[in-house]
Design an enzyme around this catalytic site. Sequence first.
Site, PDB file in Angstrom:
ATOM      1  N   ASP A  39     -43.398  18.613   9.288  1.00 40.47           N
ATOM      2  CA  ASP A  39     -42.711  19.063   8.068  1.00 40.47           C
ATOM      3  C   ASP A  39     -41.234  18.667   8.121  1.00 40.47           C
ATOM      4  O   ASP A  39     -40.362  19.416   7.668  1.00 40.47           O
ATOM      5  CB  ASP A  39     -42.866  20.581   7.884  1.00 40.47           C
ATOM      6  CG  ASP A  39     -42.483  21.037   6.471  1.00 40.47           C
ATOM      7  OD1 ASP A  39     -42.306  20.162   5.590  1.00 40.47           O
ATOM      8  OD2 ASP A  39     -42.352  22.251   6.256  1.00 40.47           O
TER       9      ASP A  39
ATOM     10  N   ASN B 260     -42.329  15.482  -2.980  1.00 44.89           N
ATOM     11  CA  ASN B 260     -41.242  16.202  -3.672  1.00 44.89           C
ATOM     12  C   ASN B 260     -39.929  15.430  -3.666  1.00 44.89           C
ATOM     13  O   ASN B 260     -38.876  15.938  -3.301  1.00 44.89           O
ATOM     14  CB  ASN B 260     -41.049  17.606  -3.097  1.00 44.89           C
ATOM     15  CG  ASN B 260     -40.571  17.596  -1.664  1.00 44.89           C
ATOM     16  OD1 ASN B 260     -40.801  16.634  -0.942  1.00 44.89           O
ATOM     17  ND2 ASN B 260     -39.896  18.646  -1.242  1.00 44.89           N
TER      18      ASN B 260
HETATM   19 ZN   LIG Z   1     -43.230  20.238   3.475  1.00 45.82          ZN
END
Ligand SMILES: [Zn+2]
Lengths: 333, 434
Positions: free
Chosen positions: B314, B98
């Site tokens: 993350d 992303n």
């Molecule tokens: Zn992520």
Amino acid sequence: MTQESQGSKKIFLYAPGSLLSVADLTVADVSAILTVTTRLEQMAHAQRATLLAGRRIALLFYESSTRTRTSFELAAKSLGATTTLVSDKSSSIEKGESLKDTGLTLRALGAECIILRHPSSGAPFVLARETSLPVLNAGDGMHEHPSQALLDARTMLMRLPGRDAARATAKSLDGVTVVITGDILHSRVARSNAWLLPQLGAKVLLCGPERLLPEMASSLGDGVEIARDFDAALRRSQVVMMLRIQKERLAGLELDLADYIARYQLNGERLAAQAPDALVMHPGPMIRGLEIAGDVADGPNSAIELQVSNGLSVRSALLLRALSEGGFESVTV
Amino acid sequence: MSDVLILNGRVIDPANGLNEARDLLLRDGKVAAIDKPGSLKGTGAAEIIDASGLVVAPGLVDIHVHLREPGQTYKETIATGTAAAAAGGFTTVVAMPNTIPVNDSVAGLEWMLAPERGAVVKLFAMPAATLGSMGATLTDFAALHKAGVVGFTDDGKPILEDAIMREALIAAARLGVPVSQHAEDTHLTGGCSMNYGPVAFRLGLRGMTVEAESRIVERDIRLLQEIERSEGLRPHLHVQHVSTGRALDAIRAAKAQGLHVTCEAAPHHFTLTDEAIGDYDTNAKMNPPLRAEADRQAVLAGLADGTVDCIATDHAPHAAHEKEQEFERAPNGITGLETALGLALRVLHRGQGLSLSKILSLMSTAPAGIALLPGRGSLTPGSFADVVIFDPAASWSFAAKQSRSKSKNTPFDGAPMLGRVHATISEGRIVFRQ
Ligand SMILES: [Zn+2]
């Protein structure tokens, strides 16, 4: 105010005199606010107008609210303060400027206290953290409306027999059951009252259909109970507080308005049958004929106008508290 | 490249069942020898590290990080993000797609992996499964695979369309790589900024339900069953940062049926609950959100019983001005590379009694296996000289302002940590030293 999360020992310090949530107040704090409120009401106008003479208060309103804004504004002026209103309707809130930057600008312009109304829950915490100014929460999203809960408590203490509205203890509202009925899910008034009133000894019944009042609302605090049957709840209550039903919020909630009125509207017939002596309250603005019938709103049980005038007095005390850096209690002697 | 000799350490290599005093010789970027203490002396290594009292283990592997380059280098760059990784003991990280633009092409992938980006540790990437992560058209799986990807994911944008997810699973299965899914039914989470429950009710915030996560996991598992039946393929579904007991139950059942499902858990989900939001602390805002205590316990149980295959951070850096906003407006995500080991040792080792070997497996061997990274996640001679050396007994507290990451958005500023990284070695190069 401190908070310790499980992961860290982060301590947020807010300027003394800030009121972001009723949960920040001890019973002693509430008592001091009520005492000063009474004292201010008794004070001569001319003397009162010297208390905050020359002080600058900013009203930062991202959401329109005639009632709350006017109440705070008149409270500030009655104490001699200079106010400035910055609202989303004015050009003063620059497009896209962050809340932090708007707050810093107001501080740089000399604002000593900011009254914030904001559609986003928790916004007053951001403003208080980033500006270090005392911030008064005048309603944030679905979260809280602390000055409303204080004025509601004062209204009850004035109107219920045998109470003292000039001070508070953990027993001030002993034996009192307050039923709050309506759209609890979206109500900051309900959240503030559900916390504050039990601190003063009251029992709070939150009442409404599941859609507007999920079962977990009882976790708001000890002394809070969920009720679905309004008539039964009324029979137990000395105070009934009605909340506005915002039709626009019902869209996704599959709520049948006619059915809601039948089950939850406070009307003369219902009041007479279930709780003929109960004190009737509403934070306004009301929708007559929806959550409350006109005859009840204007009837002898109604304390709605007293709530409005108490709003002015309590907010005066809160402004004095915000700007007195510990000298607040001296007003009481 | 000069040799590195690590002496007197306690070598824990879960892949080889090793947990004993050993000396380790690294040569030409590979593990050259591993032997009884004292037996590798005199090999003439230029660099000798005395690891007395320290653990020597395969470098940590994080298969879920956001490095923000290209497009948002004010938050992080590949260089700063991988420097933070090195400081946290990681020798391999897998970048999510992303970025701006979304990493969905061979050109984008090659740009990201090019040496000019200055990655300090080994960098891999999972590119987008669909063009622009828009969930409509698959990217060129075959070409991207040839260019060296380790899986496909639309990351923060879950693939909601059944048909597209099915297609992605089939295409990835043909290439033998996983589809990694952020499990969130976004139809159910519009306007939500935290976990659904009493804390959200009290704070007046709209909450994401447990079902919003479990429904996508259950749907994806149904797709696996159907594809195995109808196509004779064996797709690999990897579920990202599982945060709920209900999703873990679905994964546990799928594993029992023999389906190829793996999943990761994030340190914040096994350490914190939604109470950590406190006074609307945006550093505790992430997606999936911090959950209730019962879900945290479920994640801990999943880590202990093997339902959770690995730990992933993350790592999601954001600039201060983005987090200093109203809770509902602030972006999701926290940094995590430098706190992962310290939290795992504090919460899982000291708190839950998981062995060091198990934790190292969760943070190295297992994630290397999920992303099919040959020669990583073990100290088998011949594998890459990716090594972390840490003091398992050191108690310290994390200071966000000292982070190597460009961003400091963490709920763990000042939080206690157990186990401190002493040195990190990536392919034989010392990339971090305390
Ligand atoms: Zn992520």
